[in-house]
Design a protein around this motif. Structure first.
Motif, short mmCIF file in Angstrom:
data_model
loop_
_atom_site.label_atom_id
_atom_site.label_comp_id
_atom_site.label_asym_id
_atom_site.label_seq_id
_atom_site.Cartn_x
_atom_site.Cartn_y
_atom_site.Cartn_z
N ARG A 1 -2.62 -0.77 7.48
CA ARG A 1 -2.90 0.65 7.02
C ARG A 1 -2.08 1.77 8.16
O ARG A 1 -1.63 2.72 7.76
CB ARG A 1 -4.31 0.98 7.11
CG ARG A 1 -5.16 0.79 8.23
CD ARG A 1 -6.68 1.00 8.15
NE ARG A 1 -7.34 1.18 9.45
CZ ARG A 1 -8.81 1.61 9.50
NH1 ARG A 1 -9.25 1.84 8.25
NH2 ARG A 1 -9.40 1.69 10.51
N ASN B 1 -4.79 -3.14 -0.50
CA ASN B 1 -4.53 -3.54 0.89
C ASN B 1 -5.12 -5.03 1.21
O ASN B 1 -4.48 -5.84 1.62
CB ASN B 1 -5.11 -2.66 1.84
CG ASN B 1 -4.93 -2.90 3.68
OD1 ASN B 1 -3.52 -3.36 3.63
ND2 ASN B 1 -5.75 -2.75 4.33
N ARG C 1 -6.15 2.22 -2.97
CA ARG C 1 -5.23 1.67 -1.92
C ARG C 1 -5.86 0.85 -1.18
O ARG C 1 -5.36 -0.10 -0.66
CB ARG C 1 -4.75 3.06 -1.06
CG ARG C 1 -3.72 3.60 -1.72
CD ARG C 1 -3.58 5.05 -1.16
NE ARG C 1 -4.16 6.02 -2.04
CZ ARG C 1 -3.91 7.38 -1.61
NH1 ARG C 1 -3.47 7.95 -0.74
NH2 ARG C 1 -4.70 8.11 -2.73
N ALA D 1 0.72 4.31 -2.52
CA ALA D 1 0.37 5.54 -2.12
C ALA D 1 1.58 6.82 -2.47
O ALA D 1 0.70 7.75 -2.73
CB ALA D 1 0.26 5.26 -0.62
N HIS E 1 1.43 1.37 7.08
CA HIS E 1 1.79 2.06 5.50
C HIS E 1 1.93 3.67 5.81
O HIS E 1 2.59 4.15 5.30
CB HIS E 1 0.46 1.73 4.65
CG HIS E 1 -0.38 2.98 4.36
ND1 HIS E 1 -1.30 3.74 5.16
CD2 HIS E 1 -0.18 3.86 3.31
CE1 HIS E 1 -1.93 4.63 4.56
NE2 HIS E 1 -1.24 4.86 3.38
N VAL F 1 0.83 -1.27 0.13
CA VAL F 1 -0.05 0.14 0.05
C VAL F 1 0.74 1.17 0.12
O VAL F 1 0.78 2.35 -0.70
CB VAL F 1 -1.05 -0.06 1.34
CG1 VAL F 1 -1.82 1.27 1.29
CG2 VAL F 1 -1.83 -1.20 1.28
#
Length: 508
Positions: A336, A325, A321, A43, A339, A39
């Motif tokens: 998350r 994931n 995203r 990102a 990330h 991710v």
């Protein structure tokens, strides 16, 4: 009686945990760790691209991504969806920055976050699920059209007109300018190459596709930009701390302006709707815990409040995203959060790497993202099966392009309400004549002012020399306008006949 063996003890017993539990936790952590890195790689180019397209320093996109991971990602709501700067708000943010200035952006985002927290506390999150899907998809399609039009100019390194309609109208002239200018042609070709990689990467061998397409596309663009030399414009780098500009007292004073209030409402409506619809989509991708919409709305609000304090971009849940994931095998919200940690390390340790990215490549990433916002397949399906919904979707998108984001969404909502009222207001008139008694006019359905002209035409076509009995028992609803018109028609009909019109039964 002998004591029970530990292997057969009740599952409710308070004995030691199973021996495989630490192994299960380790596997879960490793899965989340791997997913978080995937991710993060997805990102980075998207955060930077959205920031540049929004007219703010590139680092602010990373700041919003960091907050989306470390703040929103830590809070309860939706366990696997990832938040950060989104292409869906790019156009609105750009307009806000141009109109009010970069320093006011923090006030707008902070107020948006506080509104979302209040709405979540009042349990209004679930009501966003009642918004017509056609309106939301029309909103995203309109954003996609405006985003594509604007970023095509950025791909060529040329200035874009101010209005969305002017951008679309100027596209033929843009192509002529690209052909005539060597520098513009080179930049535009770099952007097209980025889009080609994004589109074709899904056809690469499976072992290569573990690397996210946006990272590959931007990485190849960096190499191409280095070979082409200084003629290719690169992202301007200010430094993470230098880019953070918390709003001051003068910025908060602008909350009294009507335009600022309207922009906050637009931010709130669009960010909340996009986040909660994304949550519903992510829930369909996994079998884990379902989204708690009110808590998710509060988590989004907390993240936006922090972004506002830092003067950063607004955040929403981002389906690209989030899907990455889930597909990377994430198990918990740790992925998350991690990330966000990787984004923080990247921004702190290697910020100069942003200065290597060609602006045309980021514009290509966003043009590709804009096309993905337009639901071509859904429009075709709706046109075949629910033509009215397709009209709402297209009308919302066109209104956003022609008038503006907030006005376009309001127009879509109003059109959706009108369509729903029209669909539910169906009344059927059946006339029964036994040859001896009065005519029986049986009404069924829902009698409202929307269907009144047709209903009156049918009633006035009844024979004037026969008594009439109107049976209302089949009606679910009669509004005031329809009832008044029925009574007026009955009075007129009765003056021409010996027997007055009789109304039998009341609506159910």
């Amino acid at each position: 009686m002998s004591a029970p063996d530990s292997a057969t003890a009740s599952p409710l017993s308070s004995g030691p945990p199973p021996s495989n539990q630490p192994l299960s936790r380790r596997r879960t952590f490793l899965a989340d760790l791997t997913a978080s890195f995937v991710v993060f790689l997805v990102a980075v180019p998207l955060c930077v691209g959205v920031a540049v397209a929004s007219g703010v320093p590139a680092e602010l996109g990373l700041v919003t991504g960091i907050v989306g991971g470390l703040v929103t990602g830590f809070l309860p709501g939706s366990s696997l969806q990832v938040s950060g700067p989104a292409a869906g708000l790019t156009v609105l943010v750009y307009q806000a920055v141009q109109q009010f200035g970069l320093s006011v952006l923090g006030v707008l985002v902070l107020a948006t976050g506080l509104l979302q927290i209040v709405m979540g506390a009042l349990r209004l999150g679930r009501w966003f699920r009642a918004i017509s899907v056609s309106v939301v998809e029309g909103m995203l399609a309109g954003i996609g059209l405006v985003l594509i039009a604007g970023q095509l100019y950025s791909m060529a390194g040329l200035g874009a007109p101010s209005s969305s309609l002017a951008k679309l109208a100027g596209l033929p002239g843009l192509l002529l300018d690209v052909v005539r200018s060597g520098a513009a042609l080179t930049s535009f070709a770099l952007g097209l190459g980025t889009i080609a990689v994004l589109v074709l990467w899904k056809k690469a061998p499976q072992r290569l596709r573990v690397v996210p397409a946006p990272l590959v596309a931007v990485g190849l663009a960096i190499v191409a930009g280095a070979l082409l030399g200084p003629s290719v414009a690169k992202v301007e780098v200010q430094g993470l701390l230098d880019s953070i500009q918390p709003p001051g007292p003068d910025d908060f004073a602008r909350l009294a302006e009507l335009g600022v209030i309207g922009t906050i409402l637009a931010f709130t409506l669009i960010a909340s709707a996009e986040s909660l619809f994304s949550a519903a989509a992510v829930d369909r991708l996994h079998d884990g815990p379902r989204t708690r919409y009110n808590r998710e709305l509060m988590a989004q609000g907390a993240g936006n409040a922090v972004c506002g304090v830092l003067g950063a971009l607004p955040l929403t849940a981002v389906i690209v995203r989030s899907a990455a994931n889930v597909q990377a095998g994430a198990r918990t919200k740790a992925s998350r959060v991690l990330h966000g940690f990787w984004l923080l390390l990247f921004a702190a340790l290697v910020p100069a790497a942003l200065g290597l990215i060609p602006v045309a490549a980021l514009a290509g990433v966003l043009v590709h993202a804009g096309f993905k916002l337009i639901p071509f397949a859904e429009i075709r399906r709706l046109w075949r099966e629910h033509r009215g919904e397709a009209i709402v979707l297209v009308a919302t998108a066109l209104a956003i392009v022609a008038v503006g984001m907030f006005e376009g969404v309001l127009a879509g909502l109003a059109l959706s309400v009108i369509k729903t009222a029209w669909d539910t207001s169906r009344v059927h008139l059946e006339v029964v004549d036994d040859g001896s008694g009065p005519l029986v006019a049986r009404l069924s359905g829902s009698a409202t002012f929307l269907r009144l002209p047709k209903l009156l035409d049918q009633l006035e076509a009844l024979p004037q020399d026969r008594p009439v009995e109107v049976d209302l028992s089949g009606l679910h609803h009669v509004d005031h306008a329809c009832r008044t018109s029925l009574e007026n028609w009955a009075a007129r009909h009765s003056t021409e006949n010996v027997e007055p019109v009789r109304f039998a039964h009341e609506p159910r």
